[in-house]
Scaffold this motif. Structure first.
Motif, PDB file in Angstrom:
ATOM      1  N   ASP A  10       0.807  -1.213   0.000  1.00 53.50           N
ATOM      2  CA  ASP A  10       0.000   0.000   0.000  1.00 53.50           C
ATOM      3  C   ASP A  10       0.843   1.267   0.000  1.00 53.50           C
ATOM      4  OD1 ASP A  10       0.780  -0.692   2.560  1.00 53.50           O
ATOM      5  OD2 ASP A  10      -1.177  -0.362   3.460  1.00 53.50           O
ATOM      6  N   MET A  13       1.427   2.178  -3.633  1.00 53.34           N
ATOM      7  CA  MET A  13       0.132   2.549  -4.194  1.00 53.34           C
ATOM      8  C   MET A  13      -0.289   3.922  -3.722  1.00 53.34           C
ATOM      9  SD  MET A  13      -2.222   1.643  -6.234  1.00 53.34           S
ATOM     10  CE  MET A  13      -3.368   2.938  -6.663  1.00 53.34           C
ATOM     11  N   SER A  38     -10.013   4.030 -10.518  1.00 50.75           N
ATOM     12  CA  SER A  38      -9.070   2.925 -10.327  1.00 50.75           C
ATOM     13  C   SER A  38      -8.260   3.129  -9.054  1.00 50.75           C
ATOM     14  CB  SER A  38      -8.147   2.814 -11.542  1.00 50.75           C
ATOM     15  OG  SER A  38      -7.168   1.833 -11.337  1.00 50.75           O
ATOM     16  N   ASN A  39      -7.774   4.338  -8.840  1.00 50.72           N
ATOM     17  CA  ASN A  39      -6.985   4.623  -7.640  1.00 50.72           C
ATOM     18  C   ASN A  39      -7.820   4.458  -6.372  1.00 50.72           C
ATOM     19  OD1 ASN A  39      -4.646   5.090  -9.038  1.00 50.72           O
ATOM     20  ND2 ASN A  39      -4.909   7.299  -9.105  1.00 50.72           N
ATOM     21  N   ASN A  42      -8.303   0.706  -5.821  1.00 50.24           N
ATOM     22  CA  ASN A  42      -7.040   0.099  -5.393  1.00 50.24           C
ATOM     23  C   ASN A  42      -6.662   0.515  -3.981  1.00 50.24           C
ATOM     24  OD1 ASN A  42      -6.685  -1.373  -7.761  1.00 50.24           O
ATOM     25  ND2 ASN A  42      -5.634   0.313  -8.774  1.00 50.24           N
ATOM     26  N   TYR A  45      -8.630  -1.567  -1.637  1.00 55.66           N
ATOM     27  CA  TYR A  45      -8.231  -2.973  -1.652  1.00 55.66           C
ATOM     28  C   TYR A  45      -7.236  -3.305  -0.539  1.00 55.66           C
ATOM     29  CZ  TYR A  45      -5.905  -7.246  -3.214  1.00 55.66           C
ATOM     30  OH  TYR A  45      -5.366  -8.493  -3.258  1.00 55.66           O
ATOM     31  N   TRP A  76     -10.664  -6.347  -6.329  1.00 58.68           N
ATOM     32  CA  TRP A  76      -9.705  -6.738  -7.364  1.00 58.68           C
ATOM     33  C   TRP A  76     -10.416  -6.821  -8.715  1.00 58.68           C
ATOM     34  CZ3 TRP A  76      -7.924 -12.425  -8.121  1.00 58.68           C
ATOM     35  CH2 TRP A  76      -6.925 -12.499  -9.092  1.00 58.68           C
ATOM     36  N   SER A  79     -11.320  -3.347  -9.970  1.00 60.92           N
ATOM     37  CA  SER A  79     -10.125  -2.659 -10.461  1.00 60.92           C
ATOM     38  C   SER A  79      -9.758  -3.134 -11.869  1.00 60.92           C
ATOM     39  CB  SER A  79      -8.960  -2.903  -9.502  1.00 60.92           C
ATOM     40  OG  SER A  79      -7.763  -2.378 -10.028  1.00 60.92           O
TER      41      SER A  79
END
Length: 183
Positions: A10, A13, A38-39, A42, A45, A76, A79
């Motif tokens: 993470d 990310m 998307s960010n 993620n 996640y 997941w 994403s």
């Protein structure tokens, strides 16, 4: 050990999300929105995965780890869907740019100008090839992600072990190939 190392995923990310911000460098609004989405997915996640893993290892008290793992797999999957849609949009933009560049190359007056357009066409073709590979990689991962979702969702639980392995191998080989090519 590799599971413990995933707890550190993470950090990169978070750095990537910070650099991307609200996608100010992205010229296309749809691509910017998909990048932000998307960010967000993620970023969600990683804490969910941490809770599932820590609960499974009895480091924290979690009543039902399977719910956390299912949420993890759902994120997941989401994403990957966002990234595939984003890749398809990028492909359509590259196709339009290639068409435009081809027109410029054909209608060039000087050979130097024509050669410059042909070189740009080559660069666009390399970007297109990369994007196709990324879409194939994400689609292979999506096949596996859906397989691991709770029963009753699309093809969850129906892939044979060799199919799961095949999709994982395809994704890994593409990732490895692109990593080696970028060095």
């Amino acid at each position: 050990m590799s599971n413990v190392l995933r707890l550190l995923d993470d950090i990169p990310m978070l750095a990537y999300t910070y650099r991307y911000g609200f996608g100010g460098k992205e010229k296309d609004g749809a691509l910017r929105k998909l990048g932000i989405l998307s960010n967000i997915v993620n970023q969600m996640y990683f804490p969910v995965e941490h809770i599932a893993w820590l609960g499974e290892k009895n480091i924290i008290n979690v009543k039902d780890c399977s719910k956390w793992w299912n949420l993890c797999t759902t994120l997941w999957t989401a994403s990957l869907i966002v990234e595939i849609i984003r890749g398809i949009l990028i492909m359509s933009k590259l196709k339009a740019r290639k068409r435009n560049m081809m027109h410029k190359a054909v209608n060039s007056v000087s050979s130097a100008e024509r050669e410059r357009h042909v070189m740009e066409l080559g660069a666009l073709q390399r970007k297109t090839t990369t994007e196709v590979l990324v879409i194939i990689q994400h689609t292979s991962d999506l096949c596996n992600a859906v397989h691991w979702l709770p029963a009753g969702i699309l093809w969850s639980g129906v892939l044979k072990p060799w199919q799961v392995g095949m999709f994982g191998t395809i994704s890994s080989l593409i990732g490895l190939g692109m990593m080696l090519r970028w060095k």
